[in-house]
Design an enzyme around this catalytic site. Structure first.
Site, PDB file in Angstrom:
ATOM      1  N   LYS A 116      -2.501  -3.154   3.038  1.00  0.00           N
ATOM      2  CA  LYS A 116      -2.171  -4.544   2.684  1.00  0.00           C
ATOM      3  C   LYS A 116      -3.256  -5.572   3.013  1.00  0.00           C
ATOM      4  CE  LYS A 116       0.899  -4.333   0.647  1.00  0.00           C
ATOM      5  NZ  LYS A 116       0.976  -3.540  -0.642  1.00  0.00           N
ATOM      6  N   THR A 117      -4.484  -5.106   3.125  1.00  0.00           N
ATOM      7  CA  THR A 117      -5.573  -6.033   3.430  1.00  0.00           C
ATOM      8  C   THR A 117      -6.415  -6.394   2.196  1.00  0.00           C
ATOM      9  OG1 THR A 117      -6.940  -4.128   4.000  1.00  0.00           O
ATOM     10  CG2 THR A 117      -5.849  -5.275   5.831  1.00  0.00           C
ATOM     11  N   GLY A 118      -6.088  -5.786   1.038  1.00  0.00           N
ATOM     12  CA  GLY A 118      -6.863  -6.082  -0.166  1.00  0.00           C
ATOM     13  C   GLY A 118      -7.439  -4.830  -0.803  1.00  0.00           C
ATOM     14  N   HIS A 156      -7.475   5.314   4.583  1.00  0.00           N
ATOM     15  CA  HIS A 156      -6.938   4.375   5.586  1.00  0.00           C
ATOM     16  C   HIS A 156      -7.281   4.859   6.996  1.00  0.00           C
ATOM     17  CE1 HIS A 156      -4.793   1.869   2.833  1.00  0.00           C
ATOM     18  NE2 HIS A 156      -3.810   2.694   2.558  1.00  0.00           N
ATOM     19  N   ARG A 177      -8.416  -8.559   6.727  1.00  0.00           N
ATOM     20  CA  ARG A 177      -7.717  -9.785   6.322  1.00  0.00           C
ATOM     21  C   ARG A 177      -7.025 -10.380   7.538  1.00  0.00           C
ATOM     22  NH1 ARG A 177      -2.803  -9.570   1.802  1.00  0.00           N
ATOM     23  NH2 ARG A 177      -2.894 -11.777   1.255  1.00  0.00           N
ATOM     24  N   SER A 185       2.697  -9.286   4.255  1.00  0.00           N
ATOM     25  CA  SER A 185       2.529  -8.495   3.032  1.00  0.00           C
ATOM     26  C   SER A 185       3.086  -7.083   3.249  1.00  0.00           C
ATOM     27  CB  SER A 185       1.044  -8.450   2.666  1.00  0.00           C
ATOM     28  OG  SER A 185       0.843  -7.747   1.484  1.00  0.00           O
ATOM     29  N   TYR A 192     -11.049 -10.361   3.058  1.00  0.00           N
ATOM     30  CA  TYR A 192     -10.267 -10.781   1.896  1.00  0.00           C
ATOM     31  C   TYR A 192     -10.496 -12.277   1.644  1.00  0.00           C
ATOM     32  CZ  TYR A 192      -6.007 -11.419  -0.957  1.00  0.00           C
ATOM     33  OH  TYR A 192      -5.111 -11.717  -1.955  1.00  0.00           O
ATOM     34  N   LYS A 200       1.478 -12.087  -4.278  1.00  0.00           N
ATOM     35  CA  LYS A 200       1.003 -13.453  -4.511  1.00  0.00           C
ATOM     36  C   LYS A 200      -0.518 -13.523  -4.528  1.00  0.00           C
ATOM     37  CE  LYS A 200       4.735 -16.251  -2.623  1.00  0.00           C
ATOM     38  NZ  LYS A 200       5.092 -17.090  -1.476  1.00  0.00           N
TER      39      LYS A 200
HETATM   40  P1  PAP Z   1      -1.999  -1.432  -0.457  1.00  0.00           P
HETATM   41  O1  PAP Z   1      -2.285  -1.128   0.988  1.00  0.00           O
HETATM   42  O2  PAP Z   1      -0.564  -1.158  -0.834  1.00  0.00           O
HETATM   43  O3  PAP Z   1      -2.980  -0.841  -1.397  1.00  0.00           O
HETATM   44  P2  PAP Z   1      -3.434  -3.855  -0.637  1.00  0.00           P
HETATM   45  O4  PAP Z   1      -3.980  -3.836  -2.001  1.00  0.00           O
HETATM   46  O5  PAP Z   1      -4.338  -3.513   0.488  1.00  0.00           O
HETATM   47  O6  PAP Z   1      -2.108  -3.010  -0.572  1.00  0.00           O
HETATM   48  O7  PAP Z   1      -2.897  -5.309  -0.321  1.00  0.00           O
HETATM   49  C1  PAP Z   1      -1.965  -5.928  -1.147  1.00  0.00           C
HETATM   50  C2  PAP Z   1      -2.265  -7.409  -1.122  1.00  0.00           C
HETATM   51  O8  PAP Z   1      -3.388  -7.690  -1.953  1.00  0.00           O
HETATM   52  C3  PAP Z   1      -1.098  -8.202  -1.676  1.00  0.00           C
HETATM   53  O9  PAP Z   1      -1.122  -9.425  -0.949  1.00  0.00           O
HETATM   54  P3  PAP Z   1       0.157 -10.365  -0.803  1.00  0.00           P
HETATM   55  O10 PAP Z   1       1.325  -9.535  -0.436  1.00  0.00           O
HETATM   56  O11 PAP Z   1      -0.220 -11.336   0.292  1.00  0.00           O
HETATM   57  O12 PAP Z   1       0.303 -11.056  -2.106  1.00  0.00           O
HETATM   58  C4  PAP Z   1      -1.512  -8.359  -3.127  1.00  0.00           C
HETATM   59  O13 PAP Z   1      -0.870  -9.432  -3.782  1.00  0.00           O
HETATM   60  C5  PAP Z   1      -3.006  -8.592  -2.980  1.00  0.00           C
HETATM   61  N1  PAP Z   1      -3.763  -8.280  -4.186  1.00  0.00           N
HETATM   62  C6  PAP Z   1      -3.629  -7.211  -5.027  1.00  0.00           C
HETATM   63  N2  PAP Z   1      -4.502  -7.268  -6.016  1.00  0.00           N
HETATM   64  C7  PAP Z   1      -5.223  -8.385  -5.843  1.00  0.00           C
HETATM   65  C8  PAP Z   1      -6.294  -9.003  -6.561  1.00  0.00           C
HETATM   66  N3  PAP Z   1      -6.774  -8.480  -7.674  1.00  0.00           N
HETATM   67  N4  PAP Z   1      -6.799 -10.158  -6.078  1.00  0.00           N
HETATM   68  C9  PAP Z   1      -6.316 -10.704  -4.948  1.00  0.00           C
HETATM   69  N5  PAP Z   1      -5.308 -10.186  -4.211  1.00  0.00           N
HETATM   70  C10 PAP Z   1      -4.773  -9.040  -4.661  1.00  0.00           C
END
Ligand code: PAP
Length: 341
Positions: A89-91, A146, A169, A177, A235, A306
Protein backbone atom coordinates in the site's frame (compact mmCIF):
# COMPACT_ATOMS: atom_id res chain seq x y z
CA UNK A 1 5.02 -9.84 -24.83
CA UNK A 2 3.68 -13.04 -23.33
CA UNK A 3 6.88 -13.72 -21.50
CA UNK A 4 6.25 -10.51 -19.58
CA UNK A 5 2.85 -11.69 -18.44
CA UNK A 6 3.24 -14.76 -16.29
CA UNK A 7 0.48 -15.41 -13.88
CA UNK A 8 1.63 -13.64 -10.72
CA UNK A 9 -0.71 -15.68 -8.57
CA UNK A 10 0.48 -17.72 -5.65
CA UNK A 11 -0.72 -20.96 -7.22
CA UNK A 12 2.73 -21.21 -8.68
CA UNK A 13 3.93 -21.71 -5.12
CA UNK A 14 1.64 -24.70 -4.80
CA UNK A 15 3.00 -26.01 -8.08
CA UNK A 16 6.42 -25.71 -6.56
CA UNK A 17 5.29 -27.45 -3.44
CA UNK A 18 3.58 -30.15 -5.43
CA UNK A 19 6.97 -31.07 -6.64
CA UNK A 20 6.75 -30.25 -10.33
CA UNK A 21 10.00 -28.36 -10.29
CA UNK A 22 12.44 -30.00 -7.93
CA UNK A 23 10.77 -32.48 -5.66
CA UNK A 24 13.77 -32.82 -3.34
CA UNK A 25 14.02 -29.08 -2.66
CA UNK A 26 10.26 -28.85 -2.38
CA UNK A 27 10.18 -31.58 0.18
CA UNK A 28 13.03 -30.03 2.16
CA UNK A 29 11.38 -26.62 2.22
CA UNK A 30 8.03 -28.12 3.16
CA UNK A 31 9.59 -30.08 6.00
CA UNK A 32 11.39 -27.01 7.31
CA UNK A 33 8.20 -24.99 6.99
CA UNK A 34 6.17 -27.54 8.94
CA UNK A 35 8.89 -27.74 11.55
CA UNK A 36 9.12 -24.01 12.27
CA UNK A 37 5.50 -22.92 11.84
CA UNK A 38 4.09 -24.13 15.19
CA UNK A 39 6.83 -22.33 17.12
CA UNK A 40 6.55 -18.93 15.50
CA UNK A 41 5.02 -16.04 17.48
CA UNK A 42 1.48 -15.26 16.34
CA UNK A 43 -0.33 -11.96 16.02
CA UNK A 44 -3.75 -10.93 14.82
CA UNK A 45 -4.08 -10.92 11.04
CA UNK A 46 -5.66 -8.17 8.95
CA UNK A 47 -6.73 -10.28 6.00
CA UNK A 48 -6.05 -13.73 7.42
CA UNK A 49 -6.88 -14.84 10.94
CA UNK A 50 -3.25 -14.75 12.09
CA UNK A 51 0.13 -13.45 11.11
CA UNK A 52 3.33 -15.15 12.19
CA UNK A 53 6.64 -13.53 13.01
CA UNK A 54 9.62 -14.97 11.19
CA UNK A 55 13.10 -13.46 11.45
CA UNK A 56 11.54 -10.30 12.88
CA UNK A 57 8.96 -9.75 10.14
CA UNK A 58 5.20 -10.42 10.30
CA UNK A 59 3.85 -12.59 7.48
CA UNK A 60 0.76 -14.48 6.47
CA UNK A 61 1.48 -18.03 7.64
CA UNK A 62 1.02 -19.69 4.29
CA UNK A 63 1.96 -18.01 1.01
CA UNK A 64 4.15 -15.17 2.31
CA UNK A 65 6.17 -17.32 4.71
CA UNK A 66 6.65 -20.13 2.22
CA UNK A 67 7.54 -17.63 -0.49
CA UNK A 68 10.15 -15.97 1.69
CA UNK A 69 11.67 -19.29 2.71
CA UNK A 70 11.86 -20.38 -0.89
CA UNK A 71 13.50 -17.15 -2.04
CA UNK A 72 16.00 -17.31 0.82
CA UNK A 73 16.86 -20.90 0.07
CA UNK A 74 16.60 -21.41 -3.64
CA UNK A 75 16.12 -18.28 -5.73
CA UNK A 76 18.87 -17.81 -8.30
CA UNK A 77 19.27 -14.09 -8.90
CA UNK A 78 20.89 -12.60 -11.99
CA UNK A 79 22.96 -9.43 -11.78
CA UNK A 80 20.66 -7.85 -14.37
CA UNK A 81 17.50 -8.42 -12.28
CA UNK A 82 15.47 -5.35 -11.42
CA UNK A 83 13.38 -5.70 -8.28
CA UNK A 84 10.52 -3.33 -7.50
CA UNK A 85 10.35 -3.51 -3.74
CA UNK A 86 7.73 -2.12 -1.41
CA UNK A 87 5.76 -2.50 1.76
CA UNK A 88 2.12 -3.10 0.74
CA UNK A 89 0.00 0.00 0.00
CA UNK A 90 2.90 2.39 -0.49
CA UNK A 91 2.48 2.86 -4.26
CA UNK A 92 3.48 -0.52 -5.67
CA UNK A 93 0.88 -0.47 -8.45
CA UNK A 94 2.02 2.93 -9.66
CA UNK A 95 5.71 2.03 -9.48
CA UNK A 96 5.08 -1.16 -11.45
CA UNK A 97 3.25 0.73 -14.17
CA UNK A 98 5.88 3.48 -14.41
CA UNK A 99 8.83 1.09 -14.49
CA UNK A 100 7.23 -1.33 -16.93
CA UNK A 101 6.36 1.59 -19.24
CA UNK A 102 9.82 3.15 -18.88
CA UNK A 103 11.91 0.09 -19.67
CA UNK A 104 9.60 -1.07 -22.45
CA UNK A 105 9.05 2.35 -24.03
CA UNK A 106 10.56 1.48 -27.39
CA UNK A 107 8.77 -1.84 -27.47
CA UNK A 108 5.15 -0.77 -27.15
CA UNK A 109 3.16 2.10 -28.57
CA UNK A 110 1.14 4.22 -26.17
CA UNK A 111 -2.09 3.64 -28.11
CA UNK A 112 -2.05 -0.14 -27.72
CA UNK A 113 0.06 -0.54 -24.63
CA UNK A 114 -0.25 -3.67 -22.42
CA UNK A 115 -1.04 -1.42 -19.47
CA UNK A 116 -4.28 -0.48 -21.20
CA UNK A 117 -5.51 -4.05 -20.96
CA UNK A 118 -3.61 -5.56 -18.01
CA UNK A 119 -3.53 -4.44 -14.38
CA UNK A 120 0.07 -3.38 -13.53
CA UNK A 121 0.38 -6.33 -11.12
CA UNK A 122 -0.19 -8.64 -14.09
CA UNK A 123 2.66 -7.14 -16.09
CA UNK A 124 5.49 -8.56 -14.00
CA UNK A 125 5.95 -11.48 -11.64
CA UNK A 126 5.83 -11.29 -7.88
CA UNK A 127 9.06 -12.92 -6.75
CA UNK A 128 7.70 -14.67 -3.67
CA UNK A 129 4.84 -16.19 -5.64
CA UNK A 130 6.73 -17.74 -8.51
CA UNK A 131 10.45 -17.88 -7.81
CA UNK A 132 10.88 -21.01 -9.89
CA UNK A 133 9.06 -19.97 -12.97
CA UNK A 134 11.57 -17.23 -13.63
CA UNK A 135 14.48 -19.20 -14.99
CA UNK A 136 13.40 -18.92 -18.60
CA UNK A 137 12.66 -15.22 -18.40
CA UNK A 138 14.58 -12.92 -20.74
CA UNK A 139 16.93 -10.54 -18.96
CA UNK A 140 16.74 -8.03 -17.58
CA UNK A 141 13.99 -9.62 -15.48
CA UNK A 142 11.60 -7.10 -13.96
CA UNK A 143 10.23 -8.56 -10.72
CA UNK A 144 8.47 -7.30 -7.62
CA UNK A 145 8.85 -8.17 -3.96
CA UNK A 146 7.64 -7.22 -0.50
CA UNK A 147 10.56 -8.93 1.26
CA UNK A 148 12.47 -6.60 3.62
CA UNK A 149 15.97 -5.84 2.35
CA UNK A 150 17.57 -7.28 5.47
CA UNK A 151 15.92 -10.67 4.88
CA UNK A 152 16.99 -11.07 1.28
CA UNK A 153 19.67 -13.66 0.61
CA UNK A 154 23.21 -12.27 0.25
CA UNK A 155 23.21 -13.35 -3.36
CA UNK A 156 20.62 -10.65 -4.09
CA UNK A 157 22.15 -7.71 -2.24
CA UNK A 158 25.32 -5.65 -2.28
CA UNK A 159 27.47 -4.51 -5.18
CA UNK A 160 27.30 -6.38 -8.49
CA UNK A 161 23.95 -7.91 -7.59
CA UNK A 162 20.29 -7.13 -8.34
CA UNK A 163 19.09 -3.55 -8.62
CA UNK A 164 16.18 -2.41 -6.45
CA UNK A 165 13.70 0.42 -6.80
CA UNK A 166 11.92 0.88 -3.50
CA UNK A 167 8.86 3.02 -2.89
CA UNK A 168 7.76 4.27 0.51
CA UNK A 169 5.03 6.56 1.77
CA UNK A 170 3.88 8.43 4.85
CA UNK A 171 2.90 5.75 7.41
CA UNK A 172 -0.51 7.34 8.12
CA UNK A 173 -1.54 6.96 4.47
CA UNK A 174 -0.11 3.44 4.37
CA UNK A 175 -2.03 2.39 7.48
CA UNK A 176 -5.38 3.71 6.28
CA UNK A 177 -4.94 2.43 2.74
CA UNK A 178 -3.99 -0.97 4.10
CA UNK A 179 -6.84 -1.12 6.61
CA UNK A 180 -9.46 -0.32 3.96
CA UNK A 181 -7.94 -2.74 1.46
CA UNK A 182 -7.46 -5.64 3.86
CA UNK A 183 -11.02 -5.44 5.16
CA UNK A 184 -12.20 -5.90 1.57
CA UNK A 185 -10.18 -9.11 1.34
CA UNK A 186 -10.96 -10.36 4.84
CA UNK A 187 -13.10 -13.51 4.70
CA UNK A 188 -16.76 -12.97 5.59
CA UNK A 189 -16.54 -15.38 8.53
CA UNK A 190 -14.05 -13.08 10.27
CA UNK A 191 -15.43 -9.83 11.70
CA UNK A 192 -14.03 -6.73 9.98
CA UNK A 193 -11.06 -5.23 11.71
CA UNK A 194 -11.75 -1.81 13.26
CA UNK A 195 -9.57 1.20 12.55
CA UNK A 196 -8.62 1.37 16.24
CA UNK A 197 -7.46 -2.22 16.14
CA UNK A 198 -5.60 -1.80 12.86
CA UNK A 199 -3.94 1.31 14.27
CA UNK A 200 -2.71 -0.53 17.39
CA UNK A 201 -1.44 -3.47 15.36
CA UNK A 202 0.31 -1.20 12.86
CA UNK A 203 1.99 0.79 15.65
CA UNK A 204 3.18 -2.47 17.23
CA UNK A 205 4.57 -3.50 13.85
CA UNK A 206 2.04 -6.31 13.42
CA UNK A 207 0.98 -6.02 9.79
CA UNK A 208 2.06 -7.88 6.65
CA UNK A 209 5.80 -7.39 6.23
CA UNK A 210 5.83 -5.09 9.28
CA UNK A 211 7.12 -3.32 11.23
CA UNK A 212 6.72 -0.70 8.51
CA UNK A 213 9.53 1.52 9.77
CA UNK A 214 12.05 -1.35 9.79
CA UNK A 215 11.07 -2.20 6.23
CA UNK A 216 11.68 1.37 5.07
CA UNK A 217 14.91 1.74 7.01
CA UNK A 218 16.37 -1.45 5.54
CA UNK A 219 16.02 -0.14 1.99
CA UNK A 220 16.92 3.43 2.99
CA UNK A 221 20.23 2.32 4.48
CA UNK A 222 20.95 0.14 1.45
CA UNK A 223 20.21 3.10 -0.83
CA UNK A 224 22.82 5.14 1.05
CA UNK A 225 25.41 2.37 1.11
CA UNK A 226 24.99 1.17 -2.47
CA UNK A 227 23.20 3.96 -4.36
CA UNK A 228 23.96 2.37 -7.72
CA UNK A 229 22.03 -0.75 -6.60
CA UNK A 230 19.14 0.70 -4.60
CA UNK A 231 17.01 3.69 -5.53
CA UNK A 232 14.51 4.85 -2.90
CA UNK A 233 11.49 6.84 -4.03
CA UNK A 234 8.74 8.45 -2.02
CA UNK A 235 5.12 8.31 -3.13
CA UNK A 236 4.81 11.97 -2.14
CA UNK A 237 7.67 13.12 -4.38
CA UNK A 238 6.26 11.11 -7.26
CA UNK A 239 2.98 12.96 -6.77
CA UNK A 240 4.73 16.30 -6.62
CA UNK A 241 7.22 15.97 -9.45
CA UNK A 242 6.44 12.86 -11.46
CA UNK A 243 8.53 13.84 -14.48
CA UNK A 244 11.66 14.38 -12.37
CA UNK A 245 11.21 10.98 -10.72
CA UNK A 246 10.48 9.17 -13.99
CA UNK A 247 13.67 10.60 -15.50
CA UNK A 248 15.63 9.53 -12.42
CA UNK A 249 14.10 6.07 -12.72
CA UNK A 250 15.12 5.81 -16.39
CA UNK A 251 18.67 6.82 -15.55
CA UNK A 252 18.95 4.43 -12.62
CA UNK A 253 17.71 1.54 -14.73
CA UNK A 254 20.22 2.28 -17.46
CA UNK A 255 17.53 3.55 -19.82
CA UNK A 256 18.02 7.36 -19.62
CA UNK A 257 15.63 9.47 -21.65
CA UNK A 258 17.39 11.07 -24.60
CA UNK A 259 16.92 14.74 -25.42
CA UNK A 260 14.95 13.67 -28.46
CA UNK A 261 12.61 11.56 -26.34
CA UNK A 262 12.19 14.41 -23.92
CA UNK A 263 11.36 16.86 -26.69
CA UNK A 264 8.86 14.39 -28.15
CA UNK A 265 7.10 14.23 -24.77
CA UNK A 266 7.82 10.55 -24.01
CA UNK A 267 8.14 11.21 -20.27
CA UNK A 268 4.75 12.94 -20.27
CA UNK A 269 3.20 10.05 -22.23
CA UNK A 270 4.44 7.60 -19.60
CA UNK A 271 3.11 9.76 -16.76
CA UNK A 272 -0.25 10.07 -18.49
CA UNK A 273 -0.50 6.35 -19.19
CA UNK A 274 0.34 5.45 -15.58
CA UNK A 275 -1.65 8.21 -13.89
CA UNK A 276 -4.27 7.32 -11.33
CA UNK A 277 -6.93 8.99 -13.50
CA UNK A 278 -6.04 6.94 -16.55
CA UNK A 279 -5.43 3.54 -14.95
CA UNK A 280 -8.39 3.67 -12.58
CA UNK A 281 -10.77 4.41 -15.46
CA UNK A 282 -9.69 1.57 -17.73
CA UNK A 283 -12.15 -1.27 -18.27
CA UNK A 284 -9.65 -3.87 -17.06
CA UNK A 285 -9.09 -2.01 -13.80
CA UNK A 286 -12.78 -1.32 -13.24
CA UNK A 287 -14.19 -4.76 -13.77
CA UNK A 288 -11.53 -7.49 -13.93
CA UNK A 289 -9.92 -9.39 -11.09
CA UNK A 290 -6.45 -10.53 -10.06
CA UNK A 291 -6.02 -14.00 -8.60
CA UNK A 292 -3.57 -13.77 -5.71
CA UNK A 293 -4.09 -17.35 -4.57
CA UNK A 294 -6.68 -20.09 -4.84
CA UNK A 295 -8.59 -18.38 -2.02
CA UNK A 296 -7.85 -14.74 -2.68
CA UNK A 297 -9.17 -12.98 -5.72
CA UNK A 298 -8.99 -9.20 -5.75
CA UNK A 299 -11.10 -6.85 -7.84
CA UNK A 300 -8.59 -4.75 -9.74
CA UNK A 301 -10.54 -1.63 -8.79
CA UNK A 302 -9.43 -2.09 -5.16
CA UNK A 303 -5.87 -1.26 -6.19
CA UNK A 304 -7.09 2.23 -7.10
CA UNK A 305 -8.84 4.01 -4.25
CA UNK A 306 -8.07 7.73 -4.03
CA UNK A 307 -4.39 8.03 -4.81
CA UNK A 308 -3.99 11.16 -2.67
CA UNK A 309 -1.31 12.39 -0.31
CA UNK A 310 -2.51 13.01 3.26
CA UNK A 311 -5.85 11.21 2.98
CA UNK A 312 -4.99 9.00 5.97
CA UNK A 313 -5.28 11.99 8.31
CA UNK A 314 -8.97 12.37 7.55
CA UNK A 315 -9.61 8.94 9.10
CA UNK A 316 -7.38 9.25 12.16
CA UNK A 317 -8.01 11.13 15.41
CA UNK A 318 -5.59 13.85 16.54
CA UNK A 319 -4.20 11.48 19.17
CA UNK A 320 -3.62 8.77 16.58
CA UNK A 321 -1.83 11.23 14.31
CA UNK A 322 0.32 12.44 17.21
CA UNK A 323 1.25 8.91 18.25
CA UNK A 324 2.12 7.66 14.79
CA UNK A 325 4.14 10.82 14.08
CA UNK A 326 6.05 10.29 17.34
CA UNK A 327 6.79 6.66 16.50
CA UNK A 328 7.96 7.72 13.05
CA UNK A 329 10.28 10.44 14.39
CA UNK A 330 11.68 8.06 16.99
CA UNK A 331 12.25 5.20 14.58
CA UNK A 332 13.77 7.33 11.84
CA UNK A 333 15.83 9.47 14.21
CA UNK A 334 19.36 9.97 12.92
CA UNK A 335 18.68 8.10 9.69
CA UNK A 336 18.30 11.21 7.56
CA UNK A 337 14.95 9.96 6.25
CA UNK A 338 11.85 12.03 6.99
CA UNK A 339 8.18 12.00 6.07
CA UNK A 340 7.01 15.58 5.98
CA UNK A 341 3.40 15.52 7.14
P1 PAP B 1 -0.69 -2.98 -3.20
O1 PAP B 1 0.25 -3.21 -2.04
O2 PAP B 1 -2.03 -3.65 -3.00
O3 PAP B 1 -0.09 -3.25 -4.52
P2 PAP B 1 -0.14 -0.25 -3.61
O4 PAP B 1 -0.23 -0.09 -5.07
O5 PAP B 1 1.21 -0.33 -3.00
O6 PAP B 1 -1.05 -1.44 -3.13
O7 PAP B 1 -0.84 0.99 -2.91
C1 PAP B 1 -2.16 1.33 -3.20
C2 PAP B 1 -2.26 2.83 -3.10
O8 PAP B 1 -1.71 3.43 -4.26
C3 PAP B 1 -3.71 3.26 -3.02
O9 PAP B 1 -3.69 4.43 -2.21
P3 PAP B 1 -4.98 4.96 -1.43
O10 PAP B 1 -5.63 3.82 -0.75
O11 PAP B 1 -4.43 5.98 -0.46
O12 PAP B 1 -5.84 5.60 -2.46
C4 PAP B 1 -4.01 3.55 -4.48
O13 PAP B 1 -5.11 4.41 -4.67
C5 PAP B 1 -2.70 4.20 -4.92
N1 PAP B 1 -2.48 4.14 -6.36
C6 PAP B 1 -2.68 3.09 -7.21
N2 PAP B 1 -2.35 3.41 -8.45
C7 PAP B 1 -1.94 4.69 -8.43
C8 PAP B 1 -1.47 5.60 -9.43
N3 PAP B 1 -1.39 5.25 -10.70
N4 PAP B 1 -1.12 6.84 -9.04
C9 PAP B 1 -1.20 7.21 -7.75
N5 PAP B 1 -1.63 6.41 -6.74
C10 PAP B 1 -1.99 5.17 -7.09
Amino acid sequence: MDSFLPSPDCDTISKTYNGQIDSHLVQKTNERYREILPNLPRGKGWMTEHLVQYQGVWLTPNAALKGLMWVQGHFKPQSTDILLASFPKTGTTWLKALTFATINRTRYGFADHPLLTTVPHGCLPFLEACPNDLDGFPSPRLLSTHIPYTLLPNSMTGNQSCRFVYICRDPKDVLVSKWLFMNKLRPKELAPISLEEAFELFCQGISHYGPYWDHVLGYWKASLETPEQVLLLKYEELKEEPSVVVKRLGEFLGHPFSLEEESKGVVEEIMKLCSFENLSNLGVNKSSVLKLSTQIIVDNRHFFRKGKVGDGKSYLTDEMIKRINEITSEKLLGSGLVFDS
